[in-house]
Write a protein that holds these residues in place. Structure first.
Motif, mmCIF file in Angstrom:
data_model
loop_
_atom_site.group_PDB
_atom_site.id
_atom_site.type_symbol
_atom_site.label_atom_id
_atom_site.label_comp_id
_atom_site.label_asym_id
_atom_site.label_seq_id
_atom_site.Cartn_x
_atom_site.Cartn_y
_atom_site.Cartn_z
ATOM 1 N N ARG A 1 2.951 17.011 7.221
ATOM 2 C CA ARG A 1 4.452 16.405 7.778
ATOM 3 C C ARG A 1 4.712 17.090 9.069
ATOM 4 O O ARG A 1 5.123 16.485 10.067
ATOM 5 N N ALA A 2 4.682 18.366 9.099
ATOM 6 C CA ALA A 2 4.952 19.280 10.424
ATOM 7 C C ALA A 2 4.133 18.812 11.514
ATOM 8 O O ALA A 2 4.476 18.654 12.792
ATOM 9 N N LEU B 1 6.654 6.181 15.057
ATOM 10 C CA LEU B 1 7.685 6.813 14.428
ATOM 11 C C LEU B 1 7.002 7.467 13.425
ATOM 12 O O LEU B 1 5.664 7.086 12.810
ATOM 13 N N PHE B 2 7.557 8.616 13.038
ATOM 14 C CA PHE B 2 7.014 9.446 11.784
ATOM 15 C C PHE B 2 7.511 9.073 10.512
ATOM 16 O O PHE B 2 8.836 8.766 10.216
ATOM 17 N N VAL B 3 6.858 8.977 9.637
ATOM 18 C CA VAL B 3 7.228 8.618 8.053
ATOM 19 C C VAL B 3 6.565 9.517 7.034
ATOM 20 O O VAL B 3 5.452 10.181 7.409
ATOM 21 N N SER B 4 7.210 9.563 5.977
ATOM 22 C CA SER B 4 6.568 10.831 5.121
ATOM 23 C C SER B 4 6.588 10.036 3.681
ATOM 24 O O SER B 4 7.520 9.895 2.681
ATOM 25 N N ALA C 1 10.216 21.511 13.279
ATOM 26 C CA ALA C 1 8.772 21.194 12.999
ATOM 27 C C ALA C 1 7.707 22.496 13.073
ATOM 28 O O ALA C 1 6.969 22.733 12.161
ATOM 29 N N SER C 2 8.193 23.145 14.141
ATOM 30 C CA SER C 2 7.032 24.231 14.611
ATOM 31 C C SER C 2 7.340 25.283 13.472
ATOM 32 O O SER C 2 6.166 26.041 12.981
ATOM 33 N N LYS C 3 8.388 25.629 12.842
ATOM 34 C CA LYS C 3 8.707 26.579 12.103
ATOM 35 C C LYS C 3 8.142 26.156 10.681
ATOM 36 O O LYS C 3 7.572 26.916 9.840
ATOM 37 N N ALA C 4 8.387 24.857 10.241
ATOM 38 C CA ALA C 4 7.682 24.471 9.095
ATOM 39 C C ALA C 4 6.230 24.594 8.986
ATOM 40 O O ALA C 4 5.455 24.798 7.879
ATOM 41 N N GLU C 5 5.785 24.355 10.439
ATOM 42 C CA GLU C 5 3.883 24.381 10.419
ATOM 43 C C GLU C 5 3.579 25.995 10.110
ATOM 44 O O GLU C 5 3.011 26.084 9.485
ATOM 45 N N THR D 1 0.833 -1.137 0.011
ATOM 46 C CA THR D 1 -0.003 -0.152 0.136
ATOM 47 C C THR D 1 0.684 1.326 -0.085
ATOM 48 O O THR D 1 1.986 1.300 0.464
ATOM 49 N N ALA D 2 0.218 2.291 -0.753
ATOM 50 C CA ALA D 2 1.025 3.665 -0.555
ATOM 51 C C ALA D 2 0.889 4.172 0.835
ATOM 52 O O ALA D 2 -0.120 4.005 1.369
ATOM 53 N N LEU D 3 1.993 4.952 1.096
ATOM 54 C CA LEU D 3 1.633 5.697 2.610
ATOM 55 C C LEU D 3 1.575 7.329 2.457
ATOM 56 O O LEU D 3 2.063 7.599 1.599
ATOM 57 N N ASP D 4 0.847 7.884 3.406
ATOM 58 C CA ASP D 4 0.727 9.229 3.388
ATOM 59 C C ASP D 4 1.852 9.460 4.320
ATOM 60 O O ASP D 4 2.670 8.987 5.089
ATOM 61 N N ALA D 5 1.911 11.093 4.634
ATOM 62 C CA ALA D 5 2.924 11.466 5.653
ATOM 63 C C ALA D 5 2.144 11.321 6.949
ATOM 64 O O ALA D 5 0.852 11.099 7.006
#
Ligand code: ATP
Length: 138
Positions: free
Chosen positions: A127-128, A62-65, A94-98, A44-48
């Motif tokens: 992702r963020a 675990l975070f995946v992208s 991550a906060s800055k990316a958000e 299956t394809a994954l989302d973030a």
């Protein structure tokens, strides 16, 4: 049956995880998917998002992208652009990316190519947010 599944997570850079686990949940493109031992073969394809897995009594995350998950026998293989344990994640980054992604979406009305920018910003925001969620759960 304890530790009956092997969970392997790889990214272009490194092997993130290779462990015996009891159960796994992956962020499939069409929703969260739970995997127990003796699951049918599938790809299956994954989302973030977050891969969660149980080891003994405890749940880890675990975070995946994006990428793919494959179940074959009692092995779950995940190939993703990124794979980060909570301790690998910089909350500040991550906060800055958000914030950046949110600003792009707030400002992003009109102009040629805006559709692509919106989709990219939405994925960056996702992702963020999941990185922050992984970090805050730890
Ligand atoms: P940024 O805008 O901060 O670069 P991004 O979502 O665009 O974030 P990705 O393209 O998903 O970043 O990942 C690029 C590389 O940076 C990957 O190796 C990923 O593991 C790492 N990375 C991205 N954000 C973080 C973070 N907050 N903490 C730790 N590593 C990160």
């Amino acid at each position: 049956m304890a530790g009956a599944l092997t969970l392997r997570v790889i990214t272009p850079d490194h092997i993130v995880l290779d462990r015996q686990v009891d159960r796994v949940q992956v962020p499939a493109a069409d929703g969260l998917m739970g995997i127990l031992p003796r699951h049918a073969h599938m790809v299956t394809a994954l989302d973030a998002g977050l891969v969660t897995y149980q080891v003994g009594g405890s749940e880890e995350v675990l975070f995946v992208s994006g990428g793919f998950a494959e179940v074959r026998g009692d092995t779950v293989r995940i190939v993703s652009e990124a794979g980060e344990r909570p301790e690998d994640i910089s909350e500040e980054r991550a906060s800055k990316a958000e914030e950046r992604a949110r600003k792009l979406l707030d400002d992003g009305a009109g102009g040629p190519g805006v559709q692509i920018d919106v989709l990219r910003a939405e994925f960056a925001l996702r992702r963020a947010r999941f990185r922050l969620r992984a970090k805050r759960r730890s």
